[in-house]
Scaffold this motif. Structure first.
Motif, PDB file in Angstrom:
ATOM      1  N   UNK A  46       0.831  -1.197   0.000  1.00  0.00           N
ATOM      2  CA  UNK A  46       0.000   0.000   0.000  1.00  0.00           C
ATOM      3  C   UNK A  46       0.871   1.254   0.000  1.00  0.00           C
ATOM      4  N   UNK A  47       1.878   1.243   0.857  1.00  0.00           N
ATOM      5  CA  UNK A  47       2.781   2.377   0.946  1.00  0.00           C
ATOM      6  C   UNK A  47       3.591   2.520  -0.342  1.00  0.00           C
ATOM      7  N   UNK A  48       3.980   1.408  -0.930  1.00  0.00           N
ATOM      8  CA  UNK A  48       4.744   1.448  -2.179  1.00  0.00           C
ATOM      9  C   UNK A  48       3.937   2.107  -3.291  1.00  0.00           C
ATOM     10  N   UNK A  58      11.720   6.140 -11.511  1.00  0.00           N
ATOM     11  CA  UNK A  58      11.962   5.450 -12.775  1.00  0.00           C
ATOM     12  C   UNK A  58      11.907   3.936 -12.569  1.00  0.00           C
ATOM     13  N   UNK A  59      12.410   3.488 -11.418  1.00  0.00           N
ATOM     14  CA  UNK A  59      12.489   2.059 -11.107  1.00  0.00           C
ATOM     15  C   UNK A  59      12.026   1.828  -9.670  1.00  0.00           C
ATOM     16  N   UNK A  60      11.244   0.771  -9.467  1.00  0.00           N
ATOM     17  CA  UNK A  60      10.875   0.332  -8.123  1.00  0.00           C
ATOM     18  C   UNK A  60      11.482  -1.037  -7.878  1.00  0.00           C
ATOM     19  N   UNK A  61      12.247  -1.160  -6.797  1.00  0.00           N
ATOM     20  CA  UNK A  61      12.699  -2.471  -6.337  1.00  0.00           C
ATOM     21  C   UNK A  61      11.613  -2.981  -5.393  1.00  0.00           C
ATOM     22  N   UNK A  62      10.898  -4.022  -5.815  1.00  0.00           N
ATOM     23  CA  UNK A  62       9.669  -4.434  -5.147  1.00  0.00           C
ATOM     24  C   UNK A  62       9.780  -5.828  -4.533  1.00  0.00           C
ATOM     25  N   UNK A  63       9.707  -5.880  -3.211  1.00  0.00           N
ATOM     26  CA  UNK A  63       9.644  -7.178  -2.537  1.00  0.00           C
ATOM     27  C   UNK A  63       8.290  -7.817  -2.834  1.00  0.00           C
ATOM     28  N   UNK A  64       8.231  -9.131  -2.833  1.00  0.00           N
ATOM     29  CA  UNK A  64       6.975  -9.810  -3.129  1.00  0.00           C
ATOM     30  C   UNK A  64       6.133 -10.002  -1.870  1.00  0.00           C
ATOM     31  N   UNK A  88      11.181  -3.972 -10.692  1.00  0.00           N
ATOM     32  CA  UNK A  88      12.052  -5.138 -10.529  1.00  0.00           C
ATOM     33  C   UNK A  88      11.648  -5.821  -9.232  1.00  0.00           C
ATOM     34  N   UNK A  89      11.175  -7.049  -9.319  1.00  0.00           N
ATOM     35  CA  UNK A  89      10.736  -7.730  -8.109  1.00  0.00           C
ATOM     36  C   UNK A  89      11.918  -8.371  -7.405  1.00  0.00           C
ATOM     37  N   UNK A  90      11.850  -8.369  -6.092  1.00  0.00           N
ATOM     38  CA  UNK A  90      12.881  -8.964  -5.245  1.00  0.00           C
ATOM     39  C   UNK A  90      12.307 -10.217  -4.604  1.00  0.00           C
ATOM     40  N   UNK A  91      13.037 -11.301  -4.667  1.00  0.00           N
ATOM     41  CA  UNK A  91      12.524 -12.548  -4.113  1.00  0.00           C
ATOM     42  C   UNK A  91      13.658 -13.383  -3.535  1.00  0.00           C
ATOM     43  N   UNK A  92      13.319 -14.203  -2.566  1.00  0.00           N
ATOM     44  CA  UNK A  92      14.287 -15.162  -2.034  1.00  0.00           C
ATOM     45  C   UNK A  92      14.117 -16.509  -2.720  1.00  0.00           C
TER      46      UNK A  92
END
Length: 234
Positions: A46-48, A58-64, A88-92
């Motif tokens: 929500x905050x993102x 320009x770019x969002x580094x987005x955790x899932x 760009x999604x961030x994932x483990x």
């Protein structure tokens, strides 16, 4: 005029992750680069979404995996309202269901959270420049599996093959087929005996005509519309 310096255009980055330490680490890495600036942080989806609307990154580094609204839904919302912002999604997790969902939502690629410093910086620059993040070899494996998991009935029975690419010229179609196999502009240029500049023009025309965001979504499009099958990996 001699002696005047030319300001380097900066890539504006928003970091969305529910772990403060992860956000702080990424910020530290990115802000050491003269061409990158972190314009905000977010601890949930929500905050993102709200921060992206106000900061226009320009770019969002987005955790899932985040509370309230996960990264997949946040990606979907941001892409819908801000088509120029790239995610760009961030994932483990490596090549799991979350990645496919993120790509479907409009992400331009993904990074594992243990990405190295240099790779993180390069990824932000590549995506900001309008290219896909995933390397060709990984693209072929990822998108082949993507289509096998989500088969399109029209593609399977062959009725859609070629029909959706009618707006393309013959040379653009040739370019699309090679792009779908994960080839770079240089590789496409060599195979079609064209200049890289001409190939770049063809790729831009393909994106515009078919309403595609980047190379990764061009590959998805080609697979799902029967222009190439998962077994044609080149």
């Amino acid at each position: 005029m001699a002696g005047e310096s030319i300001a380097t255009p900066q890539v504006r980055v928003l970091i969305a992750d529910d772990q403060a330490l992860v956000r702080a680490g990424f910020r530290l890495i990115l802000e050491r680069q003269p061409d990158l600036v972190v314009v905000g942080e977010a601890g949930d989806g929500e905050e993102a979404t709200a921060r992206a609307a106000s900061a226009q990154p320009d770019v969002v580094l987005m955790d899932i995996r985040m509370p309230r609204c996960d990264g997949i839904e946040a990606t979907r919302r941001i892409v819908a309202s801000q088509p120029k912002t790239r995610i760009v999604v961030l994932t483990t997790f490596n090549l799991d269901e979350y990645v496919y969902d993120a790509l479907e939502a409009g992400a331009s690629g993904f990074l594992l959270k243990d990405v190295g410093r240099d790779d993180l910086v390069r990824a932000v620059r590549v995506v900001a420049a309008g290219d896909a993040l995933i390397a060709p070899a990984i693209t072929r494996r990822l998108l082949s599996d993507f289509v096998e998991r989500r088969p399109d009935p029209a593609r399977i029975d062959g009725r859609a093959a070629g029909s959706s690419a009618e707006p393309l010229t013959p040379r653009e179609r040739d370019t699309m087929l090679l792009l779908a196999r994960g080839q770079s502009n240089a590789e496409i240029a060599a195979e079609l005996v064209l200049s890289e500049h001409t190939v770049k023009t063809h790729v831009g025309n393909i994106f515009a005509k078919l309403g595609l965001r980047d190379r990764i979504h061009a590959v998805i499009y080609a697979y799902e519309n029967g222009l190439i099958t998962p077994h044609e990996r080149g």
